[in-house]
Design an enzyme around this catalytic site. Structure first.
Site, short mmCIF file in Angstrom:
data_model
loop_
_atom_site.label_atom_id
_atom_site.label_comp_id
_atom_site.label_asym_id
_atom_site.label_seq_id
_atom_site.Cartn_x
_atom_site.Cartn_y
_atom_site.Cartn_z
CB SER A 241 -118.01 -70.08 7.15
OG SER A 241 -117.93 -69.33 6.13
CE LYS B 181 -114.04 -69.83 5.38
NZ LYS B 181 -115.27 -69.33 5.36
CE LYS C 49 -115.26 -69.67 10.36
NZ LYS C 49 -116.22 -68.65 10.41
CB SER D 171 -115.59 -66.38 8.25
OG SER D 171 -116.34 -67.57 7.81
#
Length: 403
Positions: free
Chosen positions: A80, A83, A243, A135
């Site tokens: 993730s 992202k 993140k 997420s």
């Protein structure tokens, strides 16, 4: 006579052997002394971070200088952390209050902690906040469909942007980081992406939040409190993003940013064995960076201006200035006098220059080796048109480029 020669030969042989034994003993004594004074290191130096992740990198944010790394060019699934790119593209291509509908595909994407349903509609800024904090994989699909109509076309946009940013060993196949053989990156590339994304103030405002209330556009009145998946946020001094990532194939991933005083660090870990390991790895990396580097002021960006010729423009030249003042990291034991700068810019650019457009880079070197760079930006617009300077630049462009 023969007996005398034999006795002399034996004595010489005994003397030679005793000499060799003496040299050998002295060598052993010297070796023992050296080991006592300078112990042999097996693995990491005493003060280096003991990282469980297979790949990691720590950089200073303003220049991109690498402070520490471990197999930073090895390919891994980024999970993730993907992202970061999706959020950046959403902020660049959608107004904050643009309605983003949730399709059936988005709603049914694996792991949707925002509890998105087909037919839901959220403002782009609300969905981006929820996607980054929780997420949410479906939110990333919704952005792909809103911006480009489909996930494959959005992936093409992601890869084009990756090339522009300078990611050299990254390929995106989807907007959320779910495992795909054609979806990979490296710790070095993820750090480059994180460094670039953190220059966007809207991106920074989202990723530094620990908790936010997400509001739906439809159904009206629906809200959800989203809490970050980043265990370090709010618990590690100076941390302000960025993140997390986790899949069974990618294992633990984390891109983080932290600032103390004038020093901002960005670090990435990939393929930590367990979910919690990525946080302990990251804390060790950042601790190491803050203990081993400090920022030194070099020069204001105004003092580092350069001029470029503009061919076919309403003006013959345009100014170029670094995106920020030249402040650079000094690692423990280094001497600031060893730093030098150079410029990687064309001598001539075509008309149609926009203010703030990148026109090259300032290259920071230590002992002659490049260690970082800062984008050089045009100081004013120069539209296409006529000027004597622009005509001169057009006619003599090949000659000017050789200067």
């Amino acid at each position: 006579m023969n007996r005398t020669i034999n006795r002399l030969s034996r004595r010489r042989g005994q003397g030679w052997a005793e000499g060799v034994r003496g040299i050998f003993c002295r060598a052993l004594l010297l070796a023992a002394l050296l080991v006592a004074l300078f112990p042999v290191s097996h693995g990491l130096a005493d003060d280096e971070p003991a990282i469980t992740a297979d790949s990691a990198i720590l950089i200073e944010a303003e220049t991109g200088r690498v402070i520490w790394e471990k197999d930073a060019d090895a390919r891994h699934y980024p999970a993730s952390m993907t992202k970061m790119m999706t959020c950046l593209l959403a902020l660049e291509n959608l107004p904050p209050h643009a309605p983003v509908p949730i399709s059936k595909r988005a709603a049914e994407t694996e792991a949707v902690p925002l509890e998105l349903h087909e037919g839901d509609v959220l403002d782009a800024e609300e969905l981006a906040r929820g996607m980054m904090l929780r997420s949410d994989n479906g939110a990333a699909v919704a952005f792909a469909e809103k911006i480009d109509g489909s996930v494959p076309r959005f992936a093409d946009r992601m890869n084009a942007r990756a090339a522009e940013i300078g990611l050299t060993d990254t390929h995106f196949a989807n907007p959320n980081g779910l495992t795909d053989p054609n979806h990979y990156s490296t710790a070095r590339d993820m750090a480059r992406l994180a460094r670039y994304a953190m220059t966007n103030p809207d991106f920074r405002a989202i990723v530094r939040q620990q908790r936010a209330q997400i509001h739906w556009k439809y159904p009206k009145q629906r809200t959800l409190v989203a809490e970050t998946t980043n265990d370090l946020l709010g618990h590690y001094a100076g941390l302000d993003g960025i993140k997390t990532g986790w899949t069974e194939a990618a294992r633990g991933c984390l891109a983080a940013s932290a600032k103390r005083g004038g020093l901002r660090l960005i670090a990435v870990v990939m393929h930590s064995p367990e979910e919690k390991d990525r946080f302990t790895d990251m804390a060790k990396l950042l601790d190491y960076g803050f203990a081993h580097a400090k920022m030194v002021h070099g020069a204001s960006k105004e003092k580092l201006q350069r001029k470029l010729w503009v061919k076919g423009g309403t003006k013959g030249t345009v100014g170029a200035m670094p995106a920020e003042n030249l402040d650079y990291p000094l690692l423990n034991g280094e001497d600031a006098s060893h730093y030098t700068i150079s410029y990687d810019m064309p001598h001539v650019v075509a008309a149609g220059v926009q203010k703030g457009q990148p026109v090259g880079s300032l290259i920071l070197k230590y002992d002659g080796e490049p260690v970082g760079s800062i984008a050089m930006l045009a100081t004013e617009p120069v539209p296409a048109g006529f000027s004597l300077g622009g005509l001169f630049a057009a006619i003599f462009a090949p000659l000017l480029e050789r200067l």
